[in-house]
Scaffold this motif. Structure first.
Motif, PDB file in Angstrom:
ATOM      1  N   HIS A 223     -29.067  77.000 -43.668  1.00 32.33           N
ATOM      2  CA  HIS A 223     -28.316  77.457 -44.841  1.00 32.33           C
ATOM      3  C   HIS A 223     -29.133  77.131 -46.103  1.00 32.33           C
ATOM      4  O   HIS A 223     -30.133  76.407 -46.053  1.00 32.33           O
ATOM      5  CB  HIS A 223     -26.938  76.793 -44.904  1.00 32.33           C
ATOM      6  N   SER A 253     -26.986  82.314 -42.849  1.00 32.97           N
ATOM      7  CA  SER A 253     -26.090  81.319 -42.271  1.00 32.97           C
ATOM      8  C   SER A 253     -26.449  81.114 -40.808  1.00 32.97           C
ATOM      9  O   SER A 253     -26.599  82.077 -40.053  1.00 32.97           O
ATOM     10  CB  SER A 253     -24.638  81.788 -42.381  1.00 32.97           C
ATOM     11  N   PHE A 269     -24.664  83.969 -45.811  1.00 36.75           N
ATOM     12  CA  PHE A 269     -24.071  82.633 -45.851  1.00 36.75           C
ATOM     13  C   PHE A 269     -22.621  82.672 -46.323  1.00 36.75           C
ATOM     14  O   PHE A 269     -22.264  83.374 -47.262  1.00 36.75           O
ATOM     15  CB  PHE A 269     -24.909  81.731 -46.772  1.00 36.75           C
ATOM     16  N   HIS A 306     -23.233  76.039 -39.082  1.00 33.47           N
ATOM     17  CA  HIS A 306     -22.823  77.398 -39.505  1.00 33.47           C
ATOM     18  C   HIS A 306     -23.293  78.466 -38.509  1.00 33.47           C
ATOM     19  O   HIS A 306     -23.629  79.592 -38.886  1.00 33.47           O
ATOM     20  CB  HIS A 306     -23.372  77.718 -40.903  1.00 33.47           C
TER      21      HIS A 306
END
Length: 439
Positions: A223, A253, A269, A306
């Motif tokens: 990220h 992400s 993201f 993520h």
């Protein structure tokens, strides 16, 4: 392989006599070119040269195919040992039928169920190996003929020769397509290509890149980063730190990016938006929401980061792996149109996304690992071809104890991994069955 091709008119055509194999197993042909008076230094010279290059490219493909079948043959031999062991157990039952019959029968039944799916593989694999050998001999034969013709610049019937090469190329392409796909049966030892970057990241090559294009794409972190490194070749990536940097319009992400046919596909993201970024024009060519997909650590892999949306490619195209509330946080597999990013079809599985270490697609089947650290294995597979799942046990070495990216490249037939700041490759072995009527 022995044979003689006799022309209708020896003075105006070419001849191939008693081709065979030398001490190294190579196909050897004796070529008699037309008389010099018949030579024609016209457009056919260029055509022959182009034809020779085409056959040489086919030879390289066959060499790769030959290496694959030889590697997989080792697994077939192991299975034969298991079958022989089964036969021994039957003999033991016959000899000791009054002792421990029930125990012996139970063991044999379990072993038989394990080996039953392998029986057709053993039967058909011999046909595969013979087919590869036949193609190898035919291409080597044609290469020798074309080389001789090119040297003599002879006035040969180009259309007939082109027909032979085209026919062989078509058969080779069909064979490679059949042999390209199969069921995962093994993962090789890790090959550490480079040590660089942070604990998390992704790296890859383009499975649809033109021949000779071995550029490496490198994305450090999961990220707050939008810079993609481009290395000119795998050799440059391994030995230097010279690269070109591409700035994405948005940070990505997770580590589920993929480079496919000249574009990089990534998850924007803190969103469920997928972006297709053209690396040639340095511009977004398409973006689309992946409806209902969890994001922002809602349904990540077990390691976090993520990793909610994982994009990947296999022999069949572009895929997205994610989870939704509608599927109770279990993995959803969606086939994507690489141009429009629209979902072509989706499959819902019964495997929780957060319990998966990583996953990758091979030939339309999603393979899921049991974790990301320590002892790691592939233990779950979902086939989109049959909409069925199974549990398996394919262990592989997690050399640096923390895998944050694991993706399959169908061109290299290898797994690319980011393992605790190390860029690692794993060769894979696939089993395939070609029905005799398809040959």
């Amino acid at each position: 392989m022995d044979g003689t091709v006799l022309p209708a008119n020896p003075e105006e055509s070419w001849q191939v006599y008693s081709s065979g194999q030398d001490g190294e197993g190579r196909c050897v042909c004796t070529v008699v070119a037309p008389q010099q008076s018949m030579c024609s230094r016209d457009a056919r010279t260029k055509q022959l040269r182009q034809l020779l290059e085409k056959v040489q490219n086919m030879t390289q493909s066959i060499q790769v195919l030959d290496q694959r079948t030889q590697r997989e043959l080792q697994y077939v031999e192991k299975m034969e040992v298991q079958l022989r062991g089964l036969q021994t157990k039957f003999q033991q039952v016959e000899e000791n039928h009054m002792q421990n019959v029930a125990k012996q029968y139970k063991a044999i039944k379990a072993k038989m169920e394990e080996l039953r799916p392998l029986i057709p593989v053993l039967v058909e694999y011999k046909a595969d190996a013979k087919l590869v050998l036949q193609f190898k001999e035919e291409v080597q034969n044609l290469t020798s003929v074309l080389s001789g013709l090119q040297e003599e610049m002879g006035a040969y019937d180009y259309e007939e020769l082109h027909s032979r090469v085209s026919n062989l190329e078509e058969r080779l392409r069909a064979c490679m397509q059949k042999l390209a796909c199969g069921k995962l049966t093994g993962i090789g030892e890790p090959i550490t290509v480079k040590t660089s970057g942070s604990r998390f990241g992704s790296w890859m090559t383009d499975p649809l890149a033109p021949e000779g294009d071995t550029r490496v794409w490198y994305m450090d972190g999961y990220h707050n980063n939008r810079f993609v490194r481009e290395y000119k070749s795998m050799r440059d990536f391994m030995s230097t730190d010279n690269f070109t940097s591409h700035r994405l319009p948005h940070p990505w992400s997770g580590t589920g990016q993929v480079v496919y046919n000249g574009s990089i596909y990534f998850n924007k993201f803190q969103s469920h938006v997928i972006i297709k970024f053209d690396l040639r024009t340095s511009a977004i060519s398409k973006s689309r929401q992946l409806d209902y997909a969890g994001f922002n650590n809602a349904y990540h892999y077990a390691w976090g980061g993520h990793s909610d949306i994982d994009l990947m490619a296999d022999e069949g195209g572009l895929w997205a792996v994610y989870a939704t509330n509608q599927n109770a946080g279990n993995i959803v597999v969606s086939k994507l149109n690489p141009n429009t990013l629209q979902i072509v079809k989706s499959w819902t599985t019964n495997h929780p996304k957060r319990s998966a270490g990583e996953s990758f697609m091979i030939c339309g089947t999603l393979y899921v690992t049991n974790g990301y650290s320590g002892g790691t294995k592939v233990y779950y597979a979902y086939s989109t071809n049959s909409s069925t799942y199974e549990y398996m046990d394919i262990a592989f070495q997690n050399k640096y104890s923390h895998i944050s990216m694991l993706d399959y490249n169908p061109r290299d037939r290898a797994l690319y991994a980011w393992n605790n700041g190390h860029q690692v490759l794993y060769n894979v072995t696939l089993f395939h069955v070609i029905r005799s009527e398809e040959l």
